[in-house]
Design a protein around this motif. Structure first.
Motif, PDB file in Angstrom:
ATOM      1  N   PRO A  13       0.994 -10.198   9.796  1.00 49.24           N
ATOM      2  CA  PRO A  13       1.300 -11.252  10.357  1.00 49.24           C
ATOM      3  C   PRO A  13       1.040 -12.603   9.809  1.00 49.24           C
ATOM      4  CG  PRO A  13      -0.732 -10.106  11.226  1.00 49.24           C
ATOM      5  CD  PRO A  13      -0.105  -9.317  10.213  1.00 49.24           C
ATOM      6  N   THR A  14       0.073 -12.738   8.635  1.00 50.01           N
ATOM      7  CA  THR A  14      -0.160 -14.030   7.777  1.00 50.01           C
ATOM      8  C   THR A  14      -0.253 -13.276   6.329  1.00 50.01           C
ATOM      9  OG1 THR A  14      -2.582 -13.753   8.069  1.00 50.01           O
ATOM     10  CG2 THR A  14      -1.312 -14.803   9.981  1.00 50.01           C
ATOM     11  N   ASN A  15      -0.385 -14.331   5.630  1.00 50.63           N
ATOM     12  CA  ASN A  15      -0.936 -14.124   4.148  1.00 50.63           C
ATOM     13  C   ASN A  15      -2.131 -13.400   3.947  1.00 50.63           C
ATOM     14  OD1 ASN A  15      -1.900 -16.519   4.399  1.00 50.63           O
ATOM     15  ND2 ASN A  15      -0.582 -17.506   2.752  1.00 50.63           N
ATOM     16  N   TRP A  16      -3.226 -13.693   4.908  1.00 50.03           N
ATOM     17  CA  TRP A  16      -4.472 -13.221   4.647  1.00 50.03           C
ATOM     18  C   TRP A  16      -4.970 -12.210   5.610  1.00 50.03           C
ATOM     19  CZ3 TRP A  16      -6.941 -13.632   9.269  1.00 50.03           C
ATOM     20  CH2 TRP A  16      -6.434 -14.598  10.155  1.00 50.03           C
ATOM     21  N   TRP A  17      -4.001 -11.470   6.222  1.00 50.13           N
ATOM     22  CA  TRP A  17      -4.139 -10.426   7.219  1.00 50.13           C
ATOM     23  C   TRP A  17      -3.199  -9.371   7.425  1.00 50.13           C
ATOM     24  CZ3 TRP A  17      -3.704 -10.489  13.285  1.00 50.13           C
ATOM     25  CH2 TRP A  17      -4.163  -9.525  13.691  1.00 50.13           C
ATOM     26  N   SER A  18      -3.486  -8.309   7.090  1.00 47.13           N
ATOM     27  CA  SER A  18      -2.347  -7.096   7.347  1.00 47.13           C
ATOM     28  C   SER A  18      -3.093  -5.854   8.183  1.00 47.13           C
ATOM     29  CB  SER A  18      -1.946  -6.516   5.984  1.00 47.13           C
ATOM     30  OG  SER A  18      -3.157  -5.832   5.094  1.00 47.13           O
ATOM     31  N   LEU A  19      -2.108  -5.000   8.683  1.00 45.59           N
ATOM     32  CA  LEU A  19      -2.457  -4.025   9.370  1.00 45.59           C
ATOM     33  C   LEU A  19      -1.648  -3.006   9.028  1.00 45.59           C
ATOM     34  CD1 LEU A  19      -2.435  -5.641  12.767  1.00 45.59           C
ATOM     35  CD2 LEU A  19      -4.493  -4.599  11.905  1.00 45.59           C
ATOM     36  N   ASN A  20      -2.160  -1.593   8.809  1.00 49.12           N
ATOM     37  CA  ASN A  20      -1.537  -0.450   8.510  1.00 49.12           C
ATOM     38  C   ASN A  20      -1.753   0.663   9.530  1.00 49.12           C
ATOM     39  OD1 ASN A  20      -0.066  -0.507   5.795  1.00 49.12           O
ATOM     40  ND2 ASN A  20      -1.735  -1.605   5.760  1.00 49.12           N
ATOM     41  N   SER A  59      -3.229  13.196  14.892  1.00 46.39           N
ATOM     42  CA  SER A  59      -4.368  12.440  14.158  1.00 46.39           C
ATOM     43  C   SER A  59      -3.623  10.933  14.211  1.00 46.39           C
ATOM     44  CB  SER A  59      -4.404  12.974  12.692  1.00 46.39           C
ATOM     45  OG  SER A  59      -3.188  12.956  11.840  1.00 46.39           O
ATOM     46  N   ALA A  60      -4.613  10.116  13.860  1.00 49.80           N
ATOM     47  CA  ALA A  60      -4.356   8.533  13.987  1.00 49.80           C
ATOM     48  C   ALA A  60      -5.255   8.110  12.981  1.00 49.80           C
ATOM     49  CB  ALA A  60      -4.452   8.014  15.169  1.00 49.80           C
ATOM     50  N   ARG A  61      -4.546   6.868  12.326  1.00 44.06           N
ATOM     51  CA  ARG A  61      -5.402   6.135  11.519  1.00 44.06           C
ATOM     52  C   ARG A  61      -4.991   4.650  11.478  1.00 44.06           C
ATOM     53  NH1 ARG A  61      -4.099   8.358   7.172  1.00 44.06           N
ATOM     54  NH2 ARG A  61      -5.950   9.818   6.652  1.00 44.06           N
ATOM     55  N   MET A  62      -5.611   3.676  11.395  1.00 41.49           N
ATOM     56  CA  MET A  62      -5.598   2.272  11.541  1.00 41.49           C
ATOM     57  C   MET A  62      -6.423   1.557  10.532  1.00 41.49           C
ATOM     58  SD  MET A  62      -3.752  -0.389  12.948  1.00 41.49           S
ATOM     59  CE  MET A  62      -3.040   0.340  14.268  1.00 41.49           C
ATOM     60  N   THR A  63      -5.726   0.795   9.672  1.00 42.37           N
ATOM     61  CA  THR A  63      -6.661  -0.013   8.616  1.00 42.37           C
ATOM     62  C   THR A  63      -6.289  -1.369   8.716  1.00 42.37           C
ATOM     63  OG1 THR A  63      -6.374   1.861   7.207  1.00 42.37           O
ATOM     64  CG2 THR A  63      -6.788  -0.379   6.166  1.00 42.37           C
ATOM     65  N   THR A  64      -7.202  -2.229   8.849  1.00 40.61           N
ATOM     66  CA  THR A  64      -6.826  -3.747   8.871  1.00 40.61           C
ATOM     67  C   THR A  64      -7.504  -4.202   7.606  1.00 40.61           C
ATOM     68  OG1 THR A  64      -6.850  -5.662  10.162  1.00 40.61           O
ATOM     69  CG2 THR A  64      -8.876  -4.000  10.277  1.00 40.61           C
ATOM     70  N   LYS A  65      -6.930  -5.263   7.005  1.00 37.52           N
ATOM     71  CA  LYS A  65      -7.184  -5.971   5.939  1.00 37.52           C
ATOM     72  C   LYS A  65      -7.292  -7.447   5.932  1.00 37.52           C
ATOM     73  CE  LYS A  65      -5.566  -2.385   2.657  1.00 37.52           C
ATOM     74  NZ  LYS A  65      -5.220  -2.088   1.445  1.00 37.52           N
ATOM     75  N   GLN A  98       0.942  -1.151   0.139  1.00 40.28           N
ATOM     76  CA  GLN A  98      -0.117   0.016   0.085  1.00 40.28           C
ATOM     77  C   GLN A  98       0.782   1.330  -0.002  1.00 40.28           C
ATOM     78  OE1 GLN A  98      -2.488   0.901   3.692  1.00 40.28           O
ATOM     79  NE2 GLN A  98      -4.246   0.955   2.210  1.00 40.28           N
ATOM     80  N   THR A  99       2.065   1.509   0.682  1.00 42.81           N
ATOM     81  CA  THR A  99       2.743   2.574   0.928  1.00 42.81           C
ATOM     82  C   THR A  99       4.077   1.912   0.652  1.00 42.81           C
ATOM     83  OG1 THR A  99       1.245   3.555   2.389  1.00 42.81           O
ATOM     84  CG2 THR A  99       3.373   4.319   2.029  1.00 42.81           C
ATOM     85  N   VAL A 100       4.801   2.805  -0.210  1.00 44.30           N
ATOM     86  CA  VAL A 100       6.230   2.433  -0.692  1.00 44.30           C
ATOM     87  C   VAL A 100       7.107   3.712  -0.183  1.00 44.30           C
ATOM     88  CG1 VAL A 100       8.026   1.871  -2.403  1.00 44.30           C
ATOM     89  CG2 VAL A 100       5.688   0.940  -2.356  1.00 44.30           C
TER      90      VAL A 100
END
Length: 774
Positions: free
Chosen positions: A631-638, A665-671, A108-110
């Protein structure tokens, strides 16, 4: 497969088999030979290179990129603890998408030396989103309910499209809204720009990179959206690339409704009288936009491009506001209703001719010339009617505002890059930007049988600005240490004129803008960066334009033709750690700004007039953290967090003011990658309260949700997005001054959109659908 106990460093370069060009963001995975489990991984840099390190015994390498056949490497030759794979060519997949296996997706971010790149394709909640909403999901960036863009909590952001100024980034009428999410490839956030970039924007630059299909043959996609409130659109994208030509186009049509609830309080503390108002509004927009372009590859070293875009909007807006007047004992004395009907047409177009020359001497040697012309117009009329409800002092009568706005912008840009070696590079170039605006506005009262203009609220405002900039940068990039020095010179010639009364304001000034960037690679997975830049924020057209907005004729806003530019010295230190599955970025920054522009309210006869004014200096010291964890290939946190502490000093109307405050400010994204090719994304955002020169703006917490389902093996994608799930994104401000009190509240509410996208040819379905704007 190999057996090896000592640490091994593996490096190589991924290229396209046909053109031999580097492939950026290709996915490189190191996997266990016995169980195929992931050991480590990375993505390739801009030049296609990658480096991995492992202590594992048995492994193999898998390299993939969307639209290309994956390659597996199992045989390695180790020399002095290193494996040099050289060029690794990937072949384009010639089959349809039914047979394409996607080996990896862009992160997502580079992070790069002087910028961060946010890849829009991963943002599921962008279904039906506009460019403004996409920006609101970018780390360090916030967009308020009015569409004002802030970077690290500060305004004064320079918005570019494909590295160049554009009329589509104008704040007039939210013209940026003509860009839909499906048109955007990535967004670059540059908090400390080098001298190569125009010096505008005291808090930095946001560069929006538009998509341009590079796959050979015929590619395209069709996107359909529908949503609540009214959010209906149809988008069509098609591209055909041959060896010599690349033809591309995008077409969009749609209709949107944007409701809003609002409340205002004007209180005169001298006599304790109050004017309360509140109600609802609804903006309806029907829009059409089209982009057409072609690249002509004269030969491998020369490319000529011609691009044109056109957008047209029909706007209708309605508001219904109830007013009440109270005396010093808080007793109701009168009531009335104010009804608004607004109609507007907004044509926008832009055209660009670009020539790019590469050189056989070195792959990074390049000459680039572009000429851009653009136009944005707004022909708007608003009719207001006051209807008395009770009390002798209740307002009655009708008012009319007419606004004919026209903006033309012309940009000529020349850039040359000359690598003396693989380590030393010189860049130089120039840019000439011309902005020409005329705004004919009038406010009238209804007098029995006709409209009668109010002379003091009627005028023609002419604005002309010419900015000439020249720059040079020199860079050295070693194995561990790099430095880039730059200097930019800009001359600004600005003139404004209020035709009636012949009130002219002319400014001509020349400035030098030095920049310094350094980097040091402490470890293979840990780097430090530091930078300095001097920036300018010239008065925005919207801030200079003296047109009076009288939707609420007790809370009026207007511009200030006599504004002066802000200047900022910006310092920043970054640390970047990247070790699969974790990447971290931490920054400490300091900004010193002079002639800060603030919205200042004055008060008379229970009427507040808000106008931008140069007020004092500002020192801001901040810290910022960005993190990604898979943490896994099916879950990510930003996660993103930004905090800054600022100190204001200055004088307004002979009264000195000094204050200290902070904001964060804060932002948390989980996929989540769920079974049946379903992706789920949830984002939480928090913006703290903060203080301005006169006011306090309340904080707010809001959440977005996105779901995506791929069917037909990726050819078709179905999206669902819910923006502001709990309808909690509220703008609320209080202004408390010795003689008056002001309160402002606005709520847009929840937006739900469903979209479906179908990809044909060698193209893929879009990862999200398009909405015009918030």
């Amino acid at each position: 497969m190999i057996a090896q106990n000592a640490p091994v460093k593996i490096s190589g370069k991924v290229i396209e088999g046909t053109s031999q060009q580097a492939l950026e963001y290709a996915t490189v995975k190191l996997l266990h030979a016995q169980n195929d489990q992931l050991i480590t991984g990375t993505t390739t840099a801009a030049d296609g290179t990658f480096t991995l390190e492992t202590e594992a015994a048995d492994y193999y390498l898998e390299i993939g990129f969307i639209g290309f056949m994956a390659k597996t490497i199992k045989d390695f030759k180790i020399t002095n603890g290193s494996v040099e794979l050289g060029n690794i060519a990937l072949s384009e997949d010639t089959e349809t998408l039914d047979e394409v296996v996607v080996q990896g997706e862009k992160s997502q971010t580079v992070f790069k030396l002087d910028k961060r790149v946010f890849n829009v394709g991963q943002d599921l909640s962008s279904t039906g989103a506009s460019a403004l909403e996409v920006l609101n999901n970018v780390p360090s960036v916030t967009v308020n309910i009015e569409g004002q863009i802030r970077l690290r909590g500060s305004a004064g952001v320079q918005i570019l499209i494909d590295g160049k100024p554009s009329v589509l980034t104008s704040e007039q009428g939210n013209a940026l809204g003509t860009l839909t999410a499906d048109m955007i490839e990535s967004i670059e956030v540059i908090t400390n720009p080098s001298a190569k970039y125009e010096a505008s924007g005291t808090s930095g630059i946001i560069n929006i990179i538009l998509k341009k299909e590079e796959k050979r043959g015929l590619n395209g996609s069709v996107t359909l959206n529908t949503g609540v409130p009214n959010n209906h659109s149809l988008g069509f994208s098609v591209n055909n690339r041959t060896e010599k030509f690349n033809l591309f186009s995008q077409l969009g049509v749609g209709h949107r409704t944007f409701p809003e609830q609002y409340k205002n309080i004007n209180r005169n503390l001298a006599d304790s009288t109050t004017i309360n108002s509140g109600g609802e509004s609804e903006k309806n927009e029907t829009f059409f936009n089209v982009i057409l372009g072609t690249d002509y590859h004269i030969n491998p070293q020369n490319v000529l491009s011609l691009t044109g875009s056109f957008a047209y909007e029909l706007e209708t807006e309605y508001s219904d506001t109830d007013f009440s007047a109270l005396d010093r004992s808080n007793t109701l004395t009168s009531q009335w209703n104010r009804n608004e009907v607004t109609e507007a047409t907004n044509p926008k177009y832009q055209y660009e001719l670009q020539y790019k020359k590469n050189f056989e001497r070195h792959e990074d040697q390049m000459l680039l010339f572009s000429a851009i012309g653009s136009f944005f117009g707004k022909d708007q009329s608003s009719e207001f009617e006051n209807t008395p409800l009770s009390g002798e002092e209740a307002l009655s009568g009708r008012q009319l505002t007419q606004n004919n706005f026209q903006q033309g912008e012309y940009t000529f840009k020349l850039d040359y890059t000359h690598p003396f070696s693989d380590r030393i590079t010189l860049e130089t170039g120039a840019q000439y930007l011309i902005t020409d605006v005329s705004n004919d506005y009038a406010i009238s009262n209804w007098a029995d049988v006709r409209w009668v203009e109010i002379p003091e609220l009627t005028n023609v405002f002419d604005y002309n600005q010419k900015v000439l900039g020249v720059y040079g940068t020199g860079a050295f990039e070693g194995d561990k240490f790099g430095v880039k020095l730059g200097l930019r010179l800009e001359n600004t010639d600005l003139s404004t004129l209020l035709v009636d009364g012949n009130q002219a304001n002319n400014q001509n000034f020349t400035n030098l803008f030095p920049t310094v960037h350094t980097s040091y690679k402490v470890l293979d997975n840990f780097s430090m960066q530091a930078g300095y830049s001097r920036r300018i924020s010239r008065p925005r057209l919207f801030d200079l334009n003296p047109f009076f907005n009288i939707r609420n004729n007790f809370a009026i806003s207007t511009g200030n033709p006599e504004l002066m530019p802000e200047y900022t010295d910006s310092y920043e230190v970054n640390g970047i750690f990247d070790q699969w599955p974790v990447s971290l970025n931490a920054a400490v920054y300091y900004r010193y700004t002079t002639d800060v522009v603030e919205e200042v309210a004055t008060f008379e006869d229970n009427i507040s007039i808000t106008m931008p004014v140069n007020v004092g200096t500002n020192q801001a010291t901040g810290v910022e953290f960005n993190a990604k964890y898979d943490p896994t290939n099916w879950w990510s946190l930003n996660g993103d967090f930004n905090y800054n502490y600022f100190q204001r000093e200055g004088t307004f109307e002979t009264t000195e003011f000094d204050f200290k405050a902070n904001q964060w400010s804060a932002r948390m994204t989980t996929k989540f990658k769920l079974p049946a090719s379903i992706d789920l994304e949830m984002t939480g955002n928090y913006q703290s309260a903060y203080q301005t020169f006169q006011s306090k703006v309340s904080g707010y917490l809001f959440a977005d949700l996105g779901v995506r389902k791929k069917i037909m093996k990726g050819k078709t994608i179905v999206n669902l997005s819910v923006r502001d799930v709990f309808a909690s994104r509220i703008f609320e401000s209080e202004t408390i001054q010795p003689s008056f009190y002001l309160y402002d509240y606005r709520l847009r509410g929840r937006f739900v959109t469903v979209g479906i996208s179908y990809g044909f040819g060698k193209g893929e379905a879009m990862e999200f659908s398009g909405q015009k704007r918030f």
